[in-house]
Structure formats: C-alpha cells, structure tokens
Design a protein around this motif. Structure first.
Motif, PDB file in Angstrom:
ATOM      1  N   GLN A 151       0.867  -1.186   0.000  1.00 20.97           N
ATOM      2  CA  GLN A 151       0.000   0.000   0.000  1.00 20.97           C
ATOM      3  C   GLN A 151       0.897   1.227   0.000  1.00 20.97           C
ATOM      4  N   GLY A 152       0.707   2.087  -0.945  1.00 20.43           N
ATOM      5  CA  GLY A 152       1.518   3.306  -0.994  1.00 20.43           C
ATOM      6  C   GLY A 152       1.441   3.914  -2.373  1.00 20.43           C
ATOM      7  N   THR A 153       2.334   4.859  -2.622  1.00 17.89           N
ATOM      8  CA  THR A 153       2.304   5.498  -3.938  1.00 17.89           C
ATOM      9  C   THR A 153       3.125   4.674  -4.924  1.00 17.89           C
ATOM     10  N   VAL A 154       2.877   4.925  -6.186  1.00 22.10           N
ATOM     11  CA  VAL A 154       3.636   4.234  -7.241  1.00 22.10           C
ATOM     12  C   VAL A 154       5.112   4.636  -7.141  1.00 22.10           C
ATOM     13  N   GLU A 155       5.347   5.920  -6.827  1.00 29.09           N
ATOM     14  CA  GLU A 155       6.731   6.414  -6.733  1.00 29.09           C
ATOM     15  C   GLU A 155       7.489   5.664  -5.632  1.00 29.09           C
ATOM     16  N   GLU A 156       6.834   5.484  -4.488  1.00 32.56           N
ATOM     17  CA  GLU A 156       7.482   4.760  -3.383  1.00 32.56           C
ATOM     18  C   GLU A 156       7.838   3.340  -3.801  1.00 32.56           C
ATOM     19  N   LEU A 157       6.897   2.739  -4.506  1.00 33.38           N
ATOM     20  CA  LEU A 157       7.099   1.349  -4.939  1.00 33.38           C
ATOM     21  C   LEU A 157       8.290   1.259  -5.890  1.00 33.38           C
ATOM     22  N   GLU A 158       8.340   2.207  -6.822  1.00 30.23           N
ATOM     23  CA  GLU A 158       9.437   2.197  -7.795  1.00 30.23           C
ATOM     24  C   GLU A 158      10.775   2.511  -7.133  1.00 30.23           C
ATOM     25  N   SER A 159      10.725   3.386  -6.122  1.00 29.47           N
ATOM     26  CA  SER A 159      11.984   3.727  -5.449  1.00 29.47           C
ATOM     27  C   SER A 159      12.525   2.545  -4.638  1.00 29.47           C
ATOM     28  N   ARG A 160      11.650   1.643  -4.245  1.00 27.93           N
ATOM     29  CA  ARG A 160      12.101   0.460  -3.504  1.00 27.93           C
ATOM     30  C   ARG A 160      12.714  -0.590  -4.426  1.00 27.93           C
ATOM     31  N   HIS A 161      12.383  -0.483  -5.710  1.00 28.16           N
ATOM     32  CA  HIS A 161      12.897  -1.447  -6.697  1.00 28.16           C
ATOM     33  C   HIS A 161      13.557  -0.664  -7.823  1.00 28.16           C
ATOM     34  N   PRO A 162      14.710  -0.075  -7.561  1.00 26.75           N
ATOM     35  CA  PRO A 162      15.328   0.799  -8.573  1.00 26.75           C
ATOM     36  C   PRO A 162      15.671   0.039  -9.853  1.00 26.75           C
ATOM     37  N   GLY A 163      15.455   0.726 -10.967  1.00 26.48           N
ATOM     38  CA  GLY A 163      15.809   0.162 -12.263  1.00 26.48           C
ATOM     39  C   GLY A 163      14.780  -0.780 -12.845  1.00 26.48           C
ATOM     40  N   LYS A 164      13.700  -0.999 -12.140  1.00 28.41           N
ATOM     41  CA  LYS A 164      12.684  -1.920 -12.657  1.00 28.41           C
ATOM     42  C   LYS A 164      11.413  -1.156 -13.010  1.00 28.41           C
ATOM     43  N   ASP A 165      10.741  -1.633 -14.049  1.00 24.25           N
ATOM     44  CA  ASP A 165       9.476  -0.988 -14.386  1.00 24.25           C
ATOM     45  C   ASP A 165       8.353  -1.561 -13.510  1.00 24.25           C
ATOM     46  N   LEU A 166       7.198  -0.928 -13.563  1.00 22.69           N
ATOM     47  CA  LEU A 166       6.090  -1.292 -12.665  1.00 22.69           C
ATOM     48  C   LEU A 166       5.629  -2.731 -12.875  1.00 22.69           C
ATOM     49  N   GLU A 167       5.627  -3.144 -14.128  1.00 19.15           N
ATOM     50  CA  GLU A 167       5.185  -4.514 -14.427  1.00 19.15           C
ATOM     51  C   GLU A 167       6.097  -5.543 -13.759  1.00 19.15           C
ATOM     52  N   SER A 168       7.416  -5.329 -13.868  1.00 17.13           N
ATOM     53  CA  SER A 168       8.373  -6.254 -13.258  1.00 17.13           C
ATOM     54  C   SER A 168       8.227  -6.258 -11.744  1.00 17.13           C
ATOM     55  N   ILE A 169       8.014  -5.081 -11.186  1.00 18.63           N
ATOM     56  CA  ILE A 169       7.861  -4.993  -9.724  1.00 18.63           C
ATOM     57  C   ILE A 169       6.619  -5.762  -9.284  1.00 18.63           C
ATOM     58  N   PHE A 170       5.566  -5.550 -10.066  1.00 16.34           N
ATOM     59  CA  PHE A 170       4.296  -6.233  -9.747  1.00 16.34           C
ATOM     60  C   PHE A 170       4.470  -7.756  -9.794  1.00 16.34           C
ATOM     61  N   LEU A 171       5.111  -8.228 -10.847  1.00 21.38           N
ATOM     62  CA  LEU A 171       5.299  -9.677 -10.994  1.00 21.38           C
ATOM     63  C   LEU A 171       6.178 -10.223  -9.875  1.00 21.38           C
ATOM     64  N   GLU A 172       7.142  -9.423  -9.474  1.00 15.74           N
ATOM     65  CA  GLU A 172       8.030  -9.850  -8.370  1.00 15.74           C
ATOM     66  C   GLU A 172       7.237  -9.931  -7.064  1.00 15.74           C
ATOM     67  N   LEU A 173       6.387  -8.931  -6.877  1.00 15.20           N
ATOM     68  CA  LEU A 173       5.592  -8.905  -5.633  1.00 15.20           C
ATOM     69  C   LEU A 173       4.660 -10.106  -5.526  1.00 15.20           C
ATOM     70  N   ILE A 174       4.106 -10.499  -6.650  1.00 20.11           N
ATOM     71  CA  ILE A 174       3.179 -11.633  -6.582  1.00 20.11           C
ATOM     72  C   ILE A 174       3.911 -12.961  -6.821  1.00 20.11           C
ATOM     73  N   SER A 175       5.235 -12.893  -6.803  1.00 19.67           N
ATOM     74  CA  SER A 175       6.089 -14.087  -6.918  1.00 19.67           C
ATOM     75  C   SER A 175       5.833 -14.861  -8.184  1.00 19.67           C
ATOM     76  N   TYR A 176       5.686 -14.125  -9.276  1.00 14.74           N
ATOM     77  CA  TYR A 176       5.442 -14.775 -10.564  1.00 14.74           C
ATOM     78  C   TYR A 176       6.770 -15.193 -11.179  1.00 14.74           C
ATOM     79  N   LYS A 177       6.873 -16.471 -11.565  1.00  9.99           N
ATOM     80  CA  LYS A 177       8.092 -16.952 -12.202  1.00  9.99           C
ATOM     81  C   LYS A 177       7.851 -17.015 -13.700  1.00  9.99           C
ATOM     82  N   LYS A 178       8.609 -16.233 -14.441  1.00 11.33           N
ATOM     83  CA  LYS A 178       8.439 -16.252 -15.898  1.00 11.33           C
ATOM     84  C   LYS A 178       8.969 -17.564 -16.452  1.00 11.33           C
ATOM     85  N   SER A 179       8.267 -18.095 -17.421  1.00 12.88           N
ATOM     86  CA  SER A 179       8.711 -19.362 -18.016  1.00 12.88           C
ATOM     87  C   SER A 179       9.965 -19.112 -18.846  1.00 12.88           C
TER      88      SER A 179
END
Lengths: 247, 560
Positions: free
Chosen positions: A214-242
């Motif tokens: 829960q927070g702003t998009v900016e905070e989320l991106e600052s916690r995961h530098p260099g990654k776009d929102l989609e990658s951060i989201f997939l990481e958060l939900i523990s998605y393993k790319k095939s």
C-alpha cells in the motif's frame, strides 16, 4: 471516506478469500486496487458495497458502517460491478431512470446529467434500445452512467475500463480526476498497471487475499530501482516467468 | 414503499421474452400463441370447470355446497407450494441481478416485497384462469342443483372474484418464508443441496397424504375422493384445511354469504404477507449474504495425472449437453427427472386402481380379441402420452435457450451445425425415450400385451417423440430465449416450451381423432388402422426430420 478495517472473508466453510485487509482512502484520493486473478480484489469490493458480510472486520463508507447503516452507506457511493449484464430487457434509458428513481435524483437534475454523461460516453443514440442489443462495452458505459447519476461522494469501480473504447476510457479517467479534485474519492480495481501508474495517488496490491503493498507508485518504484512497474508487480506476486519468455 | 414500485416495474419490463417483431417468424409466433390459447388454456379451463361442476353437483346433492370447490383449491395450493418453492428460492437468493440490486439504497424488505410481488403475478397467471374456471363450474353447479340464480348471492360472487386473484398468495408466502428460514439455517452449513431435499420432501409428503386419503376406498377415482370428503375422513383435505387456512374461511363466506367471514378471509390473506415481510426484515439480508458467500476451496488438478481421452466433436458436444443438464438443478428437475413421472404414474395408476371396476373391465377387454376398441384406446394413449411427455420435459424447446448469453458458442466453435444439432437431438432422446419405454414395460406388466404389441407401441412412441423433438428444436432455434436472470427463468419465461406443448397437444389430438374416426366410421380392422397409424407417423417423422433439420440449421446460422 473509505475505511476497510481488518476485512476477512471465507467462502463456503473453508475458502479464505480475503485475510485481514485494511486500508483508508481519504478525500481527494484516487486509489488503484491491483492483484492477479483470484487475489481477492472483487471480494474486498463486495464487502465494501454490502454484497458480502465480512466474517470479521468492518467496512465504513463516508462515515457509515455498511453492515449497520447500509442505506446511508449505499446512498454515499456509486458502484460499477465487474459484470454489466443486468436487467438486459430494459432500454438504457429505463435502466438509468430506475437507478435515478432509487437514488431519488430530482427530475430537473436528471435530464441534464443523462445528456452530459451519454454524450461524454458517446452512447446517446442508443439509450432507447434494449440493453440486450448492446455490446459489452456499451453495457459497461451504461453501468458507469447509471452509477454516477446520483453524484455520490465515493466511487467504487470494479474493473471499470474493461470493454470501454479508448474515448470512453479517457473520459472515465478524466471524470475520476474531476471527481477527486472536488474532494471526493475513487477506488477502482484494475489489471492495467499503466492506468494505475498514471491515475492513482495510491495503489493497493493484493495477493492470495492479503494486502502486500500500500503506498504510492513512486514509493514502490523507489524500492525497486531500475525496474518498471510490471516487473515490480510480478516480483511482488512471486510470478516466475517461463524459460524463453520475453523479458 | 416507492422503491417497491420502481423495482416491480423494472422486473415486469425485464421479464418478457423478446419475440420476433416482423416477418414470417412474427406471424408464426402469433399463430402459435393462438394455438396455445386454444389448445392449452381454453381446454384446461373447460376441463377444470367441468370437473368442478360434476364434483360440486355430487357434493351439493349430499348436502355440502362448497366442499368440492374447496378441495380443488387445496390441490391447486399444494401444487403452488411444491412447485413454487424452487422458483421463489431462486428468485429471492440466486437471480443474477442480486449483486447489482443489493448495492442500491433499498431495504431488504423492499427488495423482498418487489421480488415476491412480481413472482406472484408471473407465476400465477395460468392459476388465475384455472381458478376462474373452478368458480364458474361451481356457480353452474349451484344454478343446476338449486335451480335458481338466487342460490348464490353478491358476497359469493365478490369472494369468487377476490379468491381468483388471492388464492395463490398463501402457498407462495409459505415458499418465501420456508426459503428465508432455510437460508438462515444454511448460514452455518452453507450447503444449498439441503434446500432441494426439502423441496423433494414436501413433494413426497403431499403425494403420500393424497394417496393416503384413498386408503381402503378402492382406488384413486373422483367418486372415491368425493366419498371420502362426504365421510369427512379425507386426511389430505383435513391437513390442507389447517395448512391453507384461508380456504375454509372462503368456503364459509361463500356458503353462508357472510360478510364477517369475507372480511376475515381478507385479513387471513393479509396477515401471512405481513408475517413474511416481518421475517424478511430480519432474515432476508442475512440470506443474501449467505447466498453471496457460498463456495468452496479451489481444487487443484494435476494435469499429468489426468486421464485424457480424445473424443469426437459429436461426443464432446453431447457430453457438454448432458453435464449441463445434470449439474444444473433447474434443468435436472424440470428436464431430466420429470421423465420418471410417466412410468411412476403408470405403476401408481394400475396399483391404486386394482379394485376399480372400470379399470378391471378395461384390462379384461384389452385381452379379449373380440373387443379391439380397448387396444385402440391403448394405442391412442401411447400416442398422446408420447407427444405430451416429449414436450413437457422441454428438452428440445429449450435446447438453444439453455445456452444463455453464450449462444454464440454454437457459431464459432469448429464443429458443424449438423453435428451440434445431432448432439442436442440425442440428448433429448436419451432422456425422453427411456421414460416412455419404462412406462410401456410397466403397462405390459399390468396389461400383459405380447411382444409384437410392445414393439408397435415402442415404435409409435419413438416416432411421436421424434416429431415433437424436431418441432421443439425448430421453435427454439428460431427465437431462443437467451437473456435470462437464472436457469429457472430460462425454462419459465420461455414461450417456446409453452408453444411446443400446445402444438404437440394439437397434433396428438388431431392424430388421435383421425385414428378414432377411421376405426369407428369405416370397416377398417385394428390391424389396418395400426398399420395406417405407423405409416402416418413414419412419413410425418421422416418429413419433420428432413425439413426440420434444414430449418434448424438455417436458424442456427442466424443465431446471435
């Protein structure tokens, strides 16, 4: 304006769909609600809107507890469900009029609002047609118009962009901004992270029934530098790319 | 209560099945509506009125003016209660509009009142007409027996008019109350199957009570029923008098021309509605919460362990039809299990009539080659039942409507229209024909007809069923009812089922009349008539299949 306190929901006897979810949405805020399919977004929204009664916890809309003061709470929000297929034998105008009647919208306010919304969503020429003849997107537009006809302070929209054409989606986003700018609030669920990124003051990400961010998009991106929102989201939900999938 | 008015108005507008507005289909549907009225509504009303007249005459001669009328109203109330349970339960808790409407600022009592009011009117239209016929039959009996129009007064007439529209109220109020109480119990169990068992329980209970009321009376006949009413030892009637307590009050008001009983009757109908709304105030919202929270933990399937077998497109379509029918309560009850009604009915008829002189005489004549008329009557019965049974289960007349909003599936899957059609035909056959065959086996047991007769009856039933199925599929493919709020609506609101029944009854009647006249007015023997019947049915079946297939596939191409 929206307060979810420790909301928990169990379907049947053993399927815990939402587990201890809490958040607050204040005046002037637009909040995006994201998460994979089956994460519990719609269940939370159903608890906020009085469709489901939480097993534990409390949902308060505009100061009113949805379980204990349902009519006052329900008068305070507009709700667009994830499925626009309702009362399809009615014409668009009949459906809007029914919703306006229920919310007791005065006749003199009703006509200009219907005119304004139907023109903004480019559906004015189909209002006298039965909804069964509408496309999915047209039904969705009509649900949005009907939900907003009583101009409530709180908007709760479940996947509102689904099926909308670009023009209608743009109009809705614009209306959400205008609504929040007047000191009201908007909560909407979405799968489209770009929409959340551009529109929201805050985002809530939910997975397996639990709130994981829960927070702003900016905070989320600052916690995961260099990654776009989609990658951060997939990481958060523990998605393993095939293997071999596009990065 | 203005919300009730708004909701009621919306339900009324949303209920109607859209019909073709112009062209051949529109004309055809108008013709079908006329056939339905003349073949179902009017005959049903005339028969009910006639039975009421006969029963009332018998009871009046024995000194009881309204007992026959009251007992008929009781039977109708039982039907309303048993068959209304599932309807009301689904309307109140499982209609697709539920999750939209509960988010509106409407009280649960208002929602309950609107849904109940709409269902009451929508479900009772045919009942109103039948009640009207009952009262007409009663008044005719009054005039005949008392030889004077003054045998009934203004109170009687007024009460008849009121009761015509009010009688179905109490059974449906019971349905709503039972639904809400059960839903409250389900809150912890969260198992909807309990409800279907309760509905089955009521059905069996009333059938048992009805049959018990004929105990030691020599079989299920109108005469025996009247005798038990006169003796005041009819268990069914006595229990119904308590359960449907408004009916005896109505009887007293009409019999005594009493204004006090008339007022009491009105109050007796208002109070249960008030009780229902009061219960709804406290339980309906909780029931809606329970309905929304039903579900189970998601089950994982291991794809590696799945026993996957490749099947043909036809087999896949057929399995899909079967699974939808068996796994949907509304369909399994009304389309599948209803076919058991006929064999059970045949067995019950012969067992309960084992002492009935007329039936015993018929069995004797049937086995006497010198009296071929009995065998002819049997043949006519097979034709009539085969047509009616095939239409009553609505398997064919809702085959496309059952697809609902996803009827487009028919268009875009890479399976030919004919393959999909054959799957639907076979589905209708596998659930209809065994019921007819079992009925014939049961009849064979009691009538002891030979193998050749059995084969002829079986072939006759198959041909009649084929014609009916093709007719039903043709109608439903022409204008399927795909916009419905729940599966019960797909069946209840579907005019194709009603029209298919009307056409089947008309065809059965014309065919039976033709056969009967052929036998009676010519010197043709039973064998000749039987051969002619088979030729007529074979030709009609082949023609219906050839033309029906083309019509249905053309209709399928136009589906959207």
């Amino acid at each position: 304006m929206i307060s979810a306190k420790n909301l928990t929901m169990v379907y049947g006897t053993d399927h815990k769909a939402v587990d201890d979810v809490s958040f607050e949405i204040g005046k002037g805020e637009i909040v995006g609600f994201a998460g994979p399919n089956g994460a519990g977004k719609t269940t939370v929204i159903k608890m906020l809107t009085g469709i489901l009664k939480p097993v534990s916890g409390q949902a308060v809309i505009n100061g009113y507890d949805i379980v204990h003061e349902p009519l006052k709470a329900k008068s305070s929000f507009a709700y667009v469900a994830d499925n626009p297929d309702v009362l399809l034998q009615l014409t668009g105008l009949e459906y809007i009029s029914f919703i306006a009647d229920v919310y007791k919208v005065p006749a003199e306010e009703r006509a200009p609002r219907i005119k304004e919304f139907s023109e903004r969503f480019a559906i004015a020429d189909a209002l006298d047609t039965p909804m069964r003849e509408y496309s999915h997107g047209m039904r969705q537009k009509l649900m949005v118009i009907a939900a907003l006809i009583h101009e409530p302070p709180v908007w709760i929209l479940d996947e509102p962009m689904t099926g909308l054409d670009p023009q209608a989606a743009f109009e809705l986003k614009q209306m959400m901004r205008e609504h929040a700018a007047k000191g009201n609030c908007v909560l909407f669920s979405t799968h489209v992270l770009e929409v959340a990124e551009k529109l929201c003051d805050h985002i809530i990400i939910i997975n397996h029934g639990r709130s994981i961010y829960q927070g702003t998009v900016e905070e989320l991106e600052s916690r995961h530098p260099g990654k776009d929102l989609e990658s951060i989201f997939l990481e958060l939900i523990s998605y393993k790319k095939s293997e071999g999938s596009e990065d | 209560m203005s919300n009730v008015k708004y909701l009621f108005g919306v339900y009324n507008k949303n209920f109607e099945m859209p019909l073709p507005k112009k062209g051949f289909k529109a004309t055809a549907y108008t013709a079908l509506a006329i056939i339905a009225v003349t073949c179902i509504v009017i005959p049903c009303c005339l028969i009910v009125g006639f039975i009421t007249d006969i029963m009332s005459t018998a009871m009046m001669m024995a000194g009881s003016k309204t007992a026959a009328l009251m007992s008929e109203i009781h039977i109708m109330s039982v039907f309303s209660l048993v068959f209304g349970l599932f309807v009301i339960f689904n309307v109140l808790f499982f209609s697709s509009d539920r999750e939209h409407l509960v988010t509106l600022p409407i009280t649960p009592t208002e929602l309950l009142a609107a849904k109940f009011r709409h269902t009451y009117i929508a479900e009772s239209i045919m009942e109103f007409l039948v009640l009207l016929a009952m009262f007409a039959g009663y008044f005719i009996a009054c005039v005949k027996n008392y030889e004077s129009l003054s045998s009934f007064g203004i109170i009687s007439v007024l009460m008849a008019v009121i009761a015509t529209f009010v009688t179905p109220l109490l059974p449906l109020v019971y349905c709503a109350i039972i639904s809400m109480l059960l839903m409250a119990l389900l809150r912890n169990v969260k198992n909807v199957k309990i409800f279907s068992h309760v509905s089955d329980f009521f059905l069996l209970l009333f059938i048992g009570l009805f049959l018990l009321s004929f105990r030691d009376s020599g079989g299920v006949t109108v005469t025996n029923y009247i005798d038990s009413l006169l003796a005041n030892n009819n268990l069914f009637f006595r229990i119904c008098n308590i359960l449907f307590f408004t009916v005896p009050i109505l009887g007293k008001a009409m019999e005594a021309e009493s204004i006090i009983y008339a007022i009491l009757y009105l109050l007796a109908n208002v109070i249960p509605v008030a009780v229902m709304l009061l219960i709804g105030k406290y339980l309906y919202q909780e029931g809606l919460y329970t309905a929304a929270s039903l579900g189970s933990k998601h089950k994982q399937a291991d794809a590696n362990k799945l026993n996957i077998k490749l099947t043909s497109p036809f087999s896949t379509c057929f399995k899909k039809e079967i699974k939808v029918l068996l796994r949907t309560k509304a369909y399994s009850n009304n389309c599948v299990y209803i076919n058991l009604l006929w064999p059970i009915g045949v067995v019950l008829f012969f067992v309960l009539s084992r002492k009935n002189e007329n039936v015993l005489r018929f069995i004797e004549l049937y086995n006497n080659p010198s009296y071929p008329r009995a065998a002819l009557i049997m043949m006519l019965a097979v034709i009539a039942i085969s047509f009616i049974a095939s239409a009553l289960n609505t398997l064919a007349s809702t085959a496309f409507s059952r697809e609902g909003a996803h009827v487009d599936l028919i268009k875009y899957i890479p399976v030919s229209y004919s393959t999909q059609l054959y799957a639907k035909v076979l589905t209708a056959v596998v659930f209809t024909y065994p019921g007819l065959l079992l009925s014939l086996i049961a009849a064979q047991y009691f009538l002891s007809f030979n193998a050749l007769a059995f084969l002829i009856y079986a072939l006759t039933a198959f041909l009649a069923m084929t014609i009916c199925i093709v007719t039903g599929l043709s109608m439903d493919s022409a204008a399927p009812f795909t916009v419905w709020s729940d599966e019960y609506s797909a069946l209840r609101g579907n005019l194709n089922s009603f029209f298919n029944m009307a056409v089947s009854m008309l065809v059965a009647f014309l065919l039976c009349a033709l056969i009967f006249l052929l036998f009676e007015l010519t010197t043709a023997s039973l064998t000749t008539v039987t051969i002619l019947v088979l030729i007529i049915l074979i030709v009609a079946s082949v023609l219906s299949v050839i033309f029906g297939r083309k019509i249905i596939i053309d209709n399928m191409k136009e589906l959207y």
